[in-house]
Write a protein that holds these residues in place. Structure first.
Motif, short mmCIF file in Angstrom:
data_model
loop_
_atom_site.label_atom_id
_atom_site.label_comp_id
_atom_site.label_asym_id
_atom_site.label_seq_id
_atom_site.Cartn_x
_atom_site.Cartn_y
_atom_site.Cartn_z
N CYS A 1 -26.63 -7.91 35.15
CA CYS A 1 -26.17 -6.95 36.16
C CYS A 1 -27.33 -6.48 37.03
O CYS A 1 -28.48 -6.41 36.58
CB CYS A 1 -25.51 -5.76 35.48
N GLY A 2 -27.00 -6.17 38.28
CA GLY A 2 -27.99 -5.67 39.22
C GLY A 2 -28.37 -4.23 38.92
O GLY A 2 -29.45 -3.94 38.39
N GLU A 3 -27.47 -3.30 39.20
CA GLU A 3 -27.74 -1.88 38.97
C GLU A 3 -26.75 -1.33 37.95
O GLU A 3 -25.56 -1.61 38.00
CB GLU A 3 -27.61 -1.09 40.28
N ASP A 4 -27.25 -0.50 37.02
CA ASP A 4 -26.38 0.16 36.05
C ASP A 4 -25.61 1.29 36.71
O ASP A 4 -26.11 1.96 37.63
CB ASP A 4 -27.21 0.73 34.90
N LEU A 5 -24.40 1.51 36.24
CA LEU A 5 -23.67 2.70 36.65
C LEU A 5 -24.34 3.94 36.05
O LEU A 5 -24.81 3.90 34.91
CB LEU A 5 -22.22 2.62 36.16
N ASP B 1 -23.61 -23.50 36.75
CA ASP B 1 -24.28 -22.88 37.89
C ASP B 1 -24.43 -21.39 37.66
O ASP B 1 -23.61 -20.76 36.98
CB ASP B 1 -23.48 -23.09 39.18
N VAL B 2 -25.47 -20.80 38.24
CA VAL B 2 -25.63 -19.35 38.28
C VAL B 2 -25.05 -18.89 39.61
O VAL B 2 -25.45 -19.35 40.66
CB VAL B 2 -27.11 -18.94 38.18
N ARG B 3 -24.07 -18.00 39.55
CA ARG B 3 -23.42 -17.56 40.77
C ARG B 3 -23.60 -16.07 41.00
O ARG B 3 -23.92 -15.31 40.08
CB ARG B 3 -21.94 -17.92 40.77
N ASP B 4 -23.38 -15.66 42.22
CA ASP B 4 -23.59 -14.27 42.64
C ASP B 4 -22.40 -13.42 42.24
O ASP B 4 -21.26 -13.74 42.59
CB ASP B 4 -23.79 -14.26 44.16
N LEU B 5 -22.64 -12.31 41.53
CA LEU B 5 -21.55 -11.42 41.14
C LEU B 5 -21.11 -10.50 42.26
O LEU B 5 -20.02 -9.92 42.18
CB LEU B 5 -21.98 -10.56 39.94
N ASP B 6 -21.91 -10.33 43.30
CA ASP B 6 -21.51 -9.46 44.41
C ASP B 6 -20.19 -9.91 44.99
O ASP B 6 -19.34 -9.10 45.36
CB ASP B 6 -22.60 -9.45 45.49
N ARG B 7 -20.00 -11.22 45.08
CA ARG B 7 -18.75 -11.74 45.65
C ARG B 7 -17.58 -11.59 44.70
O ARG B 7 -16.42 -11.73 45.09
CB ARG B 7 -18.94 -13.21 46.05
N ALA B 8 -17.85 -11.31 43.42
CA ALA B 8 -16.78 -11.08 42.46
C ALA B 8 -16.35 -9.61 42.42
O ALA B 8 -15.44 -9.25 41.69
CB ALA B 8 -17.22 -11.51 41.06
N GLY B 9 -17.02 -8.77 43.21
CA GLY B 9 -16.64 -7.37 43.30
C GLY B 9 -17.20 -6.49 42.22
O GLY B 9 -16.82 -5.32 42.11
N GLY C 1 -22.42 -2.76 41.28
CA GLY C 1 -23.83 -2.98 40.97
C GLY C 1 -24.30 -4.39 41.19
O GLY C 1 -25.50 -4.66 41.20
N GLY C 2 -23.36 -5.34 41.35
CA GLY C 2 -23.74 -6.73 41.62
C GLY C 2 -24.41 -7.40 40.44
O GLY C 2 -24.26 -7.01 39.29
N GLY C 3 -25.15 -8.48 40.73
CA GLY C 3 -25.82 -9.24 39.71
C GLY C 3 -25.47 -10.72 39.80
O GLY C 3 -25.03 -11.20 40.86
N SER C 4 -25.64 -11.45 38.71
CA SER C 4 -25.37 -12.88 38.69
C SER C 4 -24.71 -13.25 37.36
O SER C 4 -24.75 -12.49 36.39
CB SER C 4 -26.65 -13.68 38.90
#
Length: 375
Positions: A142-146, A111-119, A122-125
């Motif tokens: 990743c969603g947004e780069d640092l 499954d592809v899961r949401d990284l936002d819930r993993a803390g 920048g989030g992502g999947s």
């Protein structure tokens, strides 16, 4: 046999007919890099003190998680989660595109899961997998780069008659070697061949160098330095290295710093604070990096490195015998701590379990590994 510049560059010889090609013909995806490494430790405060002394920045901190970063823009280098014991929880590799995660999930039944819930900052999947050694492997987009942080500037050096610095002294400050980025992770596995093929077939990685045991080349390699395939873009000589052994787990991870003076001054800083140097300073052969290895308070080994080799996709693997003397061009002799050669009850258990298990370790392989440690 025709020699090439590449063979002269990084190994004693190339492959013989019928040996492992070092890449997959049709990988599922091609990962772009390591994203971060995941650990669990019981004392996050102590972990943060060492991390800052070693040169990491803190990207995020909660009651139960510590995210560490380098100065370069991109993803974090490491996450440390609170746990009952200290352990390595696996690497996370970076997918070039979200579509790669979708393709990987379909191919592996994941499954592809949401990284936002993993803390993750920048989030992502992510897609979560297990490699043949049993290591959890996460592939993320990743969603947004640092954003980038201020760099530790390299020193201006004079070379022979090339005088770039005049009327100025050279006084590198005694401070942490500021980490720029995560470079690579090294793993030990009892199922080297199966694990190697999995990383090439599933993640599209390619081998830069193979090492084999003296007198056992016909049985295949026992170590591989593996890079990402970014086509014509030159990347680190190895992002992942694996070697056959009686254990199954983390060996060390490496983090880029600015230059040799940053590494040396940072080493003095660590030494003054009572940390244990495992091996260094020196320059490797495979990968050519300047290196300095340290132990953190939980006994994990971490490396400062600088000036590593960069290879594009069109260079084929080199082959060389495995030996302790072949680890470095110059520097102090490799220590027993670095080699993992100090006898301990845990190491004895590893050997017994490996010899009893369904894996690639047998008495001949163990004797070959012991010979390599002492050569």
């Amino acid at each position: 046999m025709t020699r090439t510049a590449h063979q002269d560059l990084h190994s004693e010889q190339g492959a013989l007919r019928g040996e492992h090609p070092g890449r997959s013909r049709n990988p599922v995806i091609k990962v772009a890099d390591l994203a971060w490494l995941e650990f669990e430790k019981p004392d996050l405060d102590r972990a943060e003190v060492f991390a800052r002394d070693f040169g990491f920045g803190v990207a995020a901190r909660t009651e139960h998680e510590l995210w560490l970063r380098g100065t370069l823009a991109g993803s974090p280098c490491m996450v440390i989660r609170e746990g009952r014991t200290s352990r390595f929880a696996g690497p996370a590799f970076r997918a070039a595109e979200q579509a790669d995660l979708d393709r990987l999930a379909r191919a592996t039944g994941s499954d592809v899961r949401d990284l936002d819930r993993a803390g993750a900052p920048g989030g992502g999947s992510a897609v979560d997998l297990l490699d043949p050694s049993g290591f959890p492997v996460r592939v993320v987009h990743c969603g947004e780069d640092l954003p980038a942080l201020p760099e530790q500037a390299p020193l201006l050096l004079n070379f022979g008659t090339d005088h770039r610095r005049t009327n100025a002294t050279q006084r590198p400050p005694r401070e942490p070697s500021r980490i720029q980025r995560l470079g690579h992770v090294v793993l030990e596995t009892r199922v080297f061949g199966r694990a190697l093929d999995w990383y090439l077939d599933t993640l599209g990685m390619i081998v830069s160098d193979f090492l084999f045991l003296d007198g056992q080349r016909e049985r295949g390699p026992t170590m591989a330095f593996i890079r990402c395939d970014r086509g014509g873009l030159a990347v680190d000589h190895h992002t992942l290295a694996m070697h056959l052994g009686p254990g199954n787990g983390y060996v060390h991870s490496a983090y880029q710093v600015t230059d040799l003076d940053s590494m040396a001054a940072g080493g003095e800083y660590l030494n003054e604070r009572g940390y244990k140097r495992s091996w260094g300073i020196g320059r490797h052969i495979q990968g050519s990096q300047l290196f300095d290895y340290w132990r953190d308070p939980d006994r994990f080994m971490l490396e400062h490195f600088a000036d590593g080799d960069l290879f594009s996709c069109d260079l084929e693997p080199g082959w060389a015998p495995m030996s302790t003397s072949g680890l470095a061009q110059w520097g102090p002799p490799a220590t027993r701590d670095f080699l993992g050669a100090s006898p301990s009850p845990a190491r004895v258990r590893d050997v017994v379990q490996a010899l009893r298990g369904d894996n690639e370790v047998d008495p001949a392989r163990l004797l070959g590994l012991l010979k390599a440690v002492n050569s």
